[in-house]
Design a protein around this motif. Structure first.
Motif, short mmCIF file in Angstrom:
data_model
loop_
_atom_site.label_atom_id
_atom_site.label_comp_id
_atom_site.label_asym_id
_atom_site.label_seq_id
_atom_site.Cartn_x
_atom_site.Cartn_y
_atom_site.Cartn_z
N TRP A 214 -39.16 -24.19 -44.45
CA TRP A 214 -39.91 -23.61 -43.31
C TRP A 214 -40.21 -24.99 -42.38
O TRP A 214 -41.02 -25.64 -42.64
CB TRP A 214 -41.22 -22.91 -43.75
N HIS B 109 -49.30 -16.64 -44.19
CA HIS B 109 -48.08 -15.85 -43.85
C HIS B 109 -47.48 -15.23 -45.01
O HIS B 109 -47.20 -14.09 -44.55
CB HIS B 109 -47.18 -17.16 -43.31
N ARG B 110 -47.37 -15.83 -45.90
CA ARG B 110 -46.71 -15.06 -47.12
C ARG B 110 -47.67 -13.79 -47.56
O ARG B 110 -46.94 -12.77 -47.97
CB ARG B 110 -46.64 -15.90 -48.26
N MET C 223 -36.18 -22.20 -49.95
CA MET C 223 -36.68 -21.88 -48.73
C MET C 223 -37.36 -23.17 -48.09
O MET C 223 -37.65 -24.06 -48.44
CB MET C 223 -37.75 -20.85 -48.72
N TYR D 283 -49.03 -21.38 -44.41
CA TYR D 283 -47.76 -21.10 -45.30
C TYR D 283 -48.51 -19.65 -46.11
O TYR D 283 -48.08 -18.74 -46.30
CB TYR D 283 -47.33 -22.09 -45.92
N LEU E 233 -45.28 -22.36 -37.33
CA LEU E 233 -43.80 -22.02 -37.95
C LEU E 233 -42.84 -21.81 -36.69
O LEU E 233 -43.02 -21.04 -35.94
CB LEU E 233 -43.95 -20.81 -38.93
N GLU F 10 -37.56 -19.95 -40.76
CA GLU F 10 -37.29 -19.91 -42.02
C GLU F 10 -35.66 -19.99 -42.19
O GLU F 10 -34.88 -19.32 -41.57
CB GLU F 10 -37.84 -18.70 -42.67
N ASP F 11 -35.42 -20.93 -43.25
CA ASP F 11 -33.85 -20.93 -43.74
C ASP F 11 -34.07 -20.58 -45.43
O ASP F 11 -34.93 -21.31 -45.96
CB ASP F 11 -33.27 -22.41 -43.83
N VAL F 12 -33.52 -19.47 -45.71
CA VAL F 12 -33.61 -18.78 -46.99
C VAL F 12 -32.22 -18.83 -47.63
O VAL F 12 -31.34 -18.25 -47.00
CB VAL F 12 -34.23 -17.78 -47.14
N THR G 146 -47.20 -19.02 -35.19
CA THR G 146 -45.68 -18.95 -35.29
C THR G 146 -45.37 -19.41 -33.79
O THR G 146 -46.10 -18.88 -32.79
CB THR G 146 -45.11 -17.51 -35.21
N TYR H 85 -34.54 -17.58 -37.62
CA TYR H 85 -34.65 -17.43 -39.31
C TYR H 85 -33.01 -17.18 -39.62
O TYR H 85 -32.07 -16.77 -39.12
CB TYR H 85 -35.29 -16.06 -39.71
N TYR I 182 -41.95 -26.73 -39.25
CA TYR I 182 -43.35 -26.58 -38.32
C TYR I 182 -43.14 -27.48 -37.41
O TYR I 182 -42.53 -28.34 -37.09
CB TYR I 182 -44.52 -26.64 -39.25
#
Length: 208
Positions: A149, A39-40, A147, A36, A157, A160-162, A57, A63, A151
């Motif tokens: 994420w 990635h960021r 957020m 994580y 990964l 993503e849900d944002v 990933t 996403y 896995y």
């Protein structure tokens, strides 16, 4: 640092992850947090291609976005990679975080924070957000951004849900050109902090 706020430094964006790693002993959770973190910083550095390494990933991530006027679902590696590419090329992958709280479980990481993103005026206009200068960059501040994420069982990964739960609390600040951070500049700042990701299998075997 911009706008006189010491938290608006890309090198500090992952400090909540660093703090959680200091007290996390579960090897699976540690691996996920390290992935994580990597990635960021890769995203903010504009090095999005590296995010799609097969050990980081899954082949077909999904996403979901409901944030800053952007409501979208991206299905598959090409769609997600294309999205990241536009951000990197237009210097919109620059993020800062304040007051972040992170939780890690066996198959997800969740985050709640006040998140900032450097965003171009034309992007904001396209998302239905009015600005005075569509050719300028703005710092969008989103309190309470959430957020999630997920896995898979190999620590990769899945997407993503944002979500922005309170759009009315969102604020915009026009940036002076001297305050705009390019992807290249961000990449140079973050390079010392982007560490290789170890092997998930080895991480699990070391504690067996």
């Amino acid at each position: 640092m911009i706008l006189g706020n010491p938290n608006l430094d890309v090198r500090k964006t992952n400090r909540a992850i660093d703090a959680l790693l200091e007290v996390t002993t579960n090897p699976r959770h540690r691996f996920m947090l390290e992935a994580y973190h990597r990635h960021r910083f890769l995203e903010i550095a504009g090095r999005y291609e590296e995010i799609f390494a097969p050990d980081m990933t899954v082949q077909s991530p999904t996403y979901h976005f409901e944030v800053a006027g952007n409501s979208a679902t991206l299905e598959g590696r090409d769609a997600v990679k294309g999205f990241y590419a536009v951000w990197a090329q237009t210097h919109q992958s620059i993020f800062y975080a304040e007051d972040e709280q992170i939780a890690v479980a066996d198959n997800f990481i969740a985050s709640v924070s006040t998140m900032y993103q450097q965003t171009h005026g034309r992007t904001l206009m396209a998302n239905g957000i009015q600005v005075e200068d569509e050719n300028a960059y703005y710092l969008i501040r989103i309190p309470g951004m959430q957020m999630f994420w997920p896995y898979d069982d190999q620590g990769r990964l899945m997407g993503e849900d944002v979500w922005e739960p309170n759009p009315a609390a969102r604020t915009l600040t026009k940036l002076d050109p001297s305050e705009v951070l390019t992807s290249e500049e961000s990449g140079r700042l973050l390079a010392p902090f982007i560490k290789p990701l170890g092997s998930f299998r080895e991480a699990m075997l070391e504690t067996a």
